[in-house]
Design a protein around this motif. Structure first.
Motif, PDB file in Angstrom:
ATOM      1  N   PHE A  68       0.804  -1.220   0.000  1.00  0.00           N
ATOM      2  CA  PHE A  68       0.000   0.000   0.000  1.00  0.00           C
ATOM      3  C   PHE A  68       0.841   1.277   0.000  1.00  0.00           C
ATOM      4  O   PHE A  68       0.318   2.361   0.235  1.00  0.00           O
ATOM      5  CB  PHE A  68      -0.945   0.017   1.199  1.00  0.00           C
ATOM      6  CG  PHE A  68      -2.100  -0.945   1.081  1.00  0.00           C
ATOM      7  CD1 PHE A  68      -3.142  -0.692   0.209  1.00  0.00           C
ATOM      8  CD2 PHE A  68      -2.137  -2.090   1.849  1.00  0.00           C
ATOM      9  CE1 PHE A  68      -4.216  -1.570   0.104  1.00  0.00           C
ATOM     10  CE2 PHE A  68      -3.206  -2.978   1.759  1.00  0.00           C
ATOM     11  CZ  PHE A  68      -4.250  -2.712   0.883  1.00  0.00           C
ATOM     12  N   LYS A 113      -0.382   4.894  -0.758  1.00  0.00           N
ATOM     13  CA  LYS A 113      -1.839   4.946  -0.614  1.00  0.00           C
ATOM     14  C   LYS A 113      -2.263   4.989   0.845  1.00  0.00           C
ATOM     15  O   LYS A 113      -3.192   5.706   1.210  1.00  0.00           O
ATOM     16  CB  LYS A 113      -2.489   3.729  -1.285  1.00  0.00           C
ATOM     17  CG  LYS A 113      -2.273   3.643  -2.760  1.00  0.00           C
ATOM     18  CD  LYS A 113      -2.902   2.373  -3.307  1.00  0.00           C
ATOM     19  CE  LYS A 113      -2.547   2.196  -4.775  1.00  0.00           C
ATOM     20  NZ  LYS A 113      -2.961   0.888  -5.274  1.00  0.00           N
ATOM     21  N   ARG A 116      -6.005  -7.368   4.453  1.00  0.00           N
ATOM     22  CA  ARG A 116      -5.935  -6.576   3.219  1.00  0.00           C
ATOM     23  C   ARG A 116      -7.332  -6.083   2.829  1.00  0.00           C
ATOM     24  O   ARG A 116      -7.523  -4.906   2.488  1.00  0.00           O
ATOM     25  CB  ARG A 116      -5.334  -7.401   2.094  1.00  0.00           C
ATOM     26  CG  ARG A 116      -5.123  -6.625   0.815  1.00  0.00           C
ATOM     27  CD  ARG A 116      -4.577  -7.497  -0.317  1.00  0.00           C
ATOM     28  NE  ARG A 116      -3.229  -7.976  -0.031  1.00  0.00           N
ATOM     29  CZ  ARG A 116      -2.913  -9.251   0.224  1.00  0.00           C
ATOM     30  NH1 ARG A 116      -3.854 -10.189   0.238  1.00  0.00           N
ATOM     31  NH2 ARG A 116      -1.674  -9.606   0.458  1.00  0.00           N
ATOM     32  N   GLU A 139      -8.408  -2.195   2.663  1.00  0.00           N
ATOM     33  CA  GLU A 139      -8.804  -1.633   1.367  1.00  0.00           C
ATOM     34  C   GLU A 139     -10.126  -0.881   1.447  1.00  0.00           C
ATOM     35  O   GLU A 139     -10.359   0.053   0.697  1.00  0.00           O
ATOM     36  CB  GLU A 139      -8.892  -2.727   0.302  1.00  0.00           C
ATOM     37  CG  GLU A 139      -7.554  -3.187  -0.184  1.00  0.00           C
ATOM     38  CD  GLU A 139      -7.628  -4.343  -1.181  1.00  0.00           C
ATOM     39  OE1 GLU A 139      -8.650  -5.058  -1.196  1.00  0.00           O
ATOM     40  OE2 GLU A 139      -6.662  -4.511  -1.919  1.00  0.00           O
ATOM     41  N   LEU A 171     -10.040   2.948   1.670  1.00  0.00           N
ATOM     42  CA  LEU A 171      -9.644   3.799   0.543  1.00  0.00           C
ATOM     43  C   LEU A 171     -10.853   4.415  -0.151  1.00  0.00           C
ATOM     44  O   LEU A 171     -11.923   3.956  -0.130  1.00  0.00           O
ATOM     45  CB  LEU A 171      -8.827   2.995  -0.476  1.00  0.00           C
ATOM     46  CG  LEU A 171      -7.443   2.603  -0.009  1.00  0.00           C
ATOM     47  CD1 LEU A 171      -6.778   1.704  -1.038  1.00  0.00           C
ATOM     48  CD2 LEU A 171      -6.595   3.810   0.259  1.00  0.00           C
TER      49      LEU A 171
END
Length: 106
Positions: free
Chosen positions: A48, A51, A99, A103, A106
């Motif tokens: 990541f 990000k 994960r 995620e 985001l």
């Protein structure tokens, strides 16, 4: 520990989580599941990069911060977005589950 994960203190914490998405690993050196989670968070931090930021906070050294975020079990990952805690993951989950949860921020 790589340079992908920042070690936080009581003076660096607020600034570290203020902008963007940051995953903070509340951990302790004596915690076996915390040690098991460390290489997983290293892998995710690399995936990541750019990000999501990753950081660690030693609860033994900074107990008031862990209490502020109601960290009662370790490891606890708290996901912050622009300074606000938006999710928490308690325990050492498999990398694919971590994960997927991360995620979502985001």
């Amino acid at each position: 520990m790589s340079d992908l994960i920042q070690h936080l203190t009581d003076t660096t914490f607020t600034g570290a989580v203020a902008r963007g998405v940051t995953v903070v690993d509340f951990w302790a050196p004596w915690c076996a599941p915390c040690r098991e989670l460390a290489p997983i968070t290293e892998t995710l931090a690399a995936e990541f990069t750019g990000k999501i930021a990753f950081a660690k906070l030693n609860v033994d050294d900074f107990t008031p911060l862990s209490e502020q975020y109601d960290v009662l079990s370790m490891p606890t990952l708290v996901i912050f977005k622009d300074g606000e805690a938006i999710d928490r993951i308690v325990g050492a989950l498999p990398i694919d589950e971590l994960r997927a949860r991360i995620e979502q921020a985001l």
